[in-house]
Design a protein around this motif. Structure first.
Motif, PDB file in Angstrom:
ATOM      1  N   ASP A  66       0.829  -1.210   0.000  1.00  0.00           N
ATOM      2  CA  ASP A  66       0.000   0.000   0.000  1.00  0.00           C
ATOM      3  C   ASP A  66       0.858   1.253   0.000  1.00  0.00           C
ATOM      4  O   ASP A  66       0.593   2.205  -0.715  1.00  0.00           O
ATOM      5  N   GLU A  67       1.895   1.246   0.820  1.00  0.00           N
ATOM      6  CA  GLU A  67       2.767   2.420   0.949  1.00  0.00           C
ATOM      7  C   GLU A  67       3.943   2.385  -0.024  1.00  0.00           C
ATOM      8  O   GLU A  67       4.693   3.355  -0.110  1.00  0.00           O
ATOM      9  N   GLN A  68       4.111   1.252  -0.707  1.00  0.00           N
ATOM     10  CA  GLN A  68       5.239   1.048  -1.616  1.00  0.00           C
ATOM     11  C   GLN A  68       6.560   1.308  -0.893  1.00  0.00           C
ATOM     12  O   GLN A  68       7.388   2.109  -1.315  1.00  0.00           O
ATOM     13  N   GLU A  69       6.723   0.583   0.216  1.00  0.00           N
ATOM     14  CA  GLU A  69       7.917   0.736   1.047  1.00  0.00           C
ATOM     15  C   GLU A  69       8.478  -0.631   1.409  1.00  0.00           C
ATOM     16  O   GLU A  69       7.743  -1.609   1.534  1.00  0.00           O
ATOM     17  N   LEU A  70       9.785  -0.664   1.579  1.00  0.00           N
ATOM     18  CA  LEU A  70      10.440  -1.845   2.113  1.00  0.00           C
ATOM     19  C   LEU A  70      10.391  -1.752   3.633  1.00  0.00           C
ATOM     20  O   LEU A  70      10.540  -0.672   4.198  1.00  0.00           O
ATOM     21  N   VAL A  71      10.173  -2.874   4.293  1.00  0.00           N
ATOM     22  CA  VAL A  71      10.106  -2.917   5.750  1.00  0.00           C
ATOM     23  C   VAL A  71      11.130  -3.951   6.218  1.00  0.00           C
ATOM     24  O   VAL A  71      11.118  -5.092   5.764  1.00  0.00           O
ATOM     25  N   PHE A  72      12.025  -3.519   7.103  1.00  0.00           N
ATOM     26  CA  PHE A  72      13.085  -4.392   7.587  1.00  0.00           C
ATOM     27  C   PHE A  72      12.984  -4.576   9.092  1.00  0.00           C
ATOM     28  O   PHE A  72      12.715  -3.624   9.822  1.00  0.00           O
ATOM     29  N   GLN A  73      13.225  -5.781   9.521  1.00  0.00           N
ATOM     30  CA  GLN A  73      13.463  -6.056  10.937  1.00  0.00           C
ATOM     31  C   GLN A  73      14.907  -6.509  11.007  1.00  0.00           C
ATOM     32  O   GLN A  73      15.322  -7.400  10.251  1.00  0.00           O
ATOM     33  N   GLY A  74      15.679  -5.889  11.862  1.00  0.00           N
ATOM     34  CA  GLY A  74      17.091  -6.239  11.951  1.00  0.00           C
ATOM     35  C   GLY A  74      17.597  -6.087  13.363  1.00  0.00           C
ATOM     36  O   GLY A  74      16.837  -5.827  14.293  1.00  0.00           O
ATOM     37  N   TRP A  75      18.887  -6.249  13.487  1.00  0.00           N
ATOM     38  CA  TRP A  75      19.511  -6.119  14.801  1.00  0.00           C
ATOM     39  C   TRP A  75      19.734  -4.655  15.130  1.00  0.00           C
ATOM     40  O   TRP A  75      20.016  -3.843  14.254  1.00  0.00           O
ATOM     41  N   LYS A  76      19.653  -4.339  16.405  1.00  0.00           N
ATOM     42  CA  LYS A  76      20.015  -2.998  16.852  1.00  0.00           C
ATOM     43  C   LYS A  76      21.528  -2.851  16.711  1.00  0.00           C
ATOM     44  O   LYS A  76      22.271  -3.793  16.971  1.00  0.00           O
ATOM     45  N   PRO A  77      21.970  -1.680  16.303  1.00  0.00           N
ATOM     46  CA  PRO A  77      23.408  -1.487  16.173  1.00  0.00           C
ATOM     47  C   PRO A  77      24.059  -1.291  17.540  1.00  0.00           C
ATOM     48  O   PRO A  77      23.388  -1.010  18.529  1.00  0.00           O
ATOM     49  N   SER A  78      25.367  -1.405  17.551  1.00  0.00           N
ATOM     50  CA  SER A  78      26.090  -1.074  18.780  1.00  0.00           C
ATOM     51  C   SER A  78      25.932   0.422  19.028  1.00  0.00           C
ATOM     52  O   SER A  78      25.624   1.195  18.118  1.00  0.00           O
ATOM     53  N   VAL A  79      26.162   0.821  20.249  1.00  0.00           N
ATOM     54  CA  VAL A  79      26.089   2.237  20.597  1.00  0.00           C
ATOM     55  C   VAL A  79      27.084   3.027  19.746  1.00  0.00           C
ATOM     56  O   VAL A  79      26.774   4.110  19.243  1.00  0.00           O
ATOM     57  N   ALA A  80      28.275   2.465  19.540  1.00  0.00           N
ATOM     58  CA  ALA A  80      29.309   3.150  18.752  1.00  0.00           C
ATOM     59  C   ALA A  80      28.870   3.333  17.294  1.00  0.00           C
ATOM     60  O   ALA A  80      29.064   4.402  16.710  1.00  0.00           O
ATOM     61  N   LEU A  81      28.264   2.300  16.692  1.00  0.00           N
ATOM     62  CA  LEU A  81      27.821   2.410  15.300  1.00  0.00           C
ATOM     63  C   LEU A  81      26.682   3.417  15.172  1.00  0.00           C
ATOM     64  O   LEU A  81      26.670   4.252  14.262  1.00  0.00           O
ATOM     65  N   GLU A  82      25.745   3.371  16.088  1.00  0.00           N
ATOM     66  CA  GLU A  82      24.639   4.327  16.046  1.00  0.00           C
ATOM     67  C   GLU A  82      25.165   5.753  16.211  1.00  0.00           C
ATOM     68  O   GLU A  82      24.721   6.663  15.508  1.00  0.00           O
ATOM     69  N   ALA A  83      26.116   5.946  17.097  1.00  0.00           N
ATOM     70  CA  ALA A  83      26.711   7.272  17.292  1.00  0.00           C
ATOM     71  C   ALA A  83      27.435   7.729  16.026  1.00  0.00           C
ATOM     72  O   ALA A  83      27.348   8.901  15.647  1.00  0.00           O
TER      73      ALA A  83
ATOM     74  N   VAL B 234      18.339   3.145  13.173  1.00  0.00           N
ATOM     75  CA  VAL B 234      19.423   2.469  12.474  1.00  0.00           C
ATOM     76  C   VAL B 234      19.269   0.983  12.786  1.00  0.00           C
ATOM     77  O   VAL B 234      19.076   0.607  13.946  1.00  0.00           O
ATOM     78  N   ILE B 235      19.296   0.143  11.756  1.00  0.00           N
ATOM     79  CA  ILE B 235      19.239  -1.300  11.965  1.00  0.00           C
ATOM     80  C   ILE B 235      20.357  -1.958  11.175  1.00  0.00           C
ATOM     81  O   ILE B 235      20.909  -1.363  10.258  1.00  0.00           O
ATOM     82  N   ARG B 236      20.653  -3.184  11.540  1.00  0.00           N
ATOM     83  CA  ARG B 236      21.676  -3.962  10.832  1.00  0.00           C
ATOM     84  C   ARG B 236      20.982  -5.152  10.172  1.00  0.00           C
ATOM     85  O   ARG B 236      20.164  -5.815  10.796  1.00  0.00           O
ATOM     86  N   ILE B 237      21.348  -5.394   8.929  1.00  0.00           N
ATOM     87  CA  ILE B 237      20.833  -6.527   8.160  1.00  0.00           C
ATOM     88  C   ILE B 237      22.056  -7.270   7.606  1.00  0.00           C
ATOM     89  O   ILE B 237      22.933  -6.643   7.017  1.00  0.00           O
ATOM     90  N   PRO B 238      22.126  -8.587   7.745  1.00  0.00           N
ATOM     91  CA  PRO B 238      23.298  -9.295   7.228  1.00  0.00           C
ATOM     92  C   PRO B 238      23.359  -9.249   5.699  1.00  0.00           C
ATOM     93  O   PRO B 238      22.329  -9.312   5.024  1.00  0.00           O
ATOM     94  N   ALA B 239      24.565  -9.150   5.170  1.00  0.00           N
ATOM     95  CA  ALA B 239      24.766  -9.070   3.724  1.00  0.00           C
ATOM     96  C   ALA B 239      24.191 -10.290   3.003  1.00  0.00           C
ATOM     97  O   ALA B 239      23.792 -10.185   1.839  1.00  0.00           O
ATOM     98  N   ARG B 240      24.111 -11.427   3.681  1.00  0.00           N
ATOM     99  CA  ARG B 240      23.569 -12.617   3.033  1.00  0.00           C
ATOM    100  C   ARG B 240      22.093 -12.449   2.659  1.00  0.00           C
ATOM    101  O   ARG B 240      21.528 -13.254   1.945  1.00  0.00           O
ATOM    102  N   MET B 241      21.462 -11.376   3.140  1.00  0.00           N
ATOM    103  CA  MET B 241      20.056 -11.122   2.817  1.00  0.00           C
ATOM    104  C   MET B 241      19.889 -10.215   1.590  1.00  0.00           C
ATOM    105  O   MET B 241      18.769  -9.882   1.224  1.00  0.00           O
ATOM    106  N   VAL B 242      20.977  -9.837   0.941  1.00  0.00           N
ATOM    107  CA  VAL B 242      20.892  -8.972  -0.241  1.00  0.00           C
ATOM    108  C   VAL B 242      19.926  -9.526  -1.291  1.00  0.00           C
ATOM    109  O   VAL B 242      19.116  -8.777  -1.845  1.00  0.00           O
ATOM    110  N   PRO B 243      19.928 -10.838  -1.592  1.00  0.00           N
ATOM    111  CA  PRO B 243      18.958 -11.332  -2.578  1.00  0.00           C
ATOM    112  C   PRO B 243      17.504 -11.068  -2.173  1.00  0.00           C
ATOM    113  O   PRO B 243      16.664 -10.760  -3.024  1.00  0.00           O
ATOM    114  N   MET B 244      17.209 -11.146  -0.882  1.00  0.00           N
ATOM    115  CA  MET B 244      15.848 -10.862  -0.419  1.00  0.00           C
ATOM    116  C   MET B 244      15.520  -9.382  -0.569  1.00  0.00           C
ATOM    117  O   MET B 244      14.391  -9.024  -0.902  1.00  0.00           O
TER     118      MET B 244
END
Length: 86
Positions: free
Chosen positions: A25-42, A62-72
């Motif tokens: 409906d919104e034409q958006e990608l929706v991701f669930q991922g890991w929270k980044p480290s405090v250092a990465l978020e900063a 900010v979220i983290r998604i593993p590179a192995r999910m690129v095909p998805m």
């Protein structure tokens, strides 16, 4: 319309579940991922590039998604484009 499930991290196991959906409906990608480290978020928050102020707005994350999910992610992009053409 409900979210269109695209895929889940194949290395998920029972405790973690980085996931990719498409909100057609919104034409958006929706991701669930890991929270980044405090250092990465900063680091993300401190980075300033043209058109992008420093900081992370309250309605963004900010979220983290593993590179192995690129095909998805590619599949999700294709699904959004297909729904946009309807």
């Amino acid at each position: 319309m409900p979210l269109l499930f695209i895929g889940i991290d194949p290395n998920t196991g029972d405790k973690q579940s980085p996931t990719v959906w498409v909100d057609q409906d919104e034409q958006e990608l929706v991701f669930q991922g890991w929270k980044p480290s405090v250092a990465l978020e900063a680091e993300c928050a401190a980075t300033e590039i043209p058109g992008h102020a420093k900081g992370i707005p309250d309605n963004e994350a900010v979220i983290r998604i593993p590179a192995r999910m690129v095909p998805m992610i590619r599949e999700a992009c294709d699904a959004v484009e297909r729904s946009h053409l309807r």
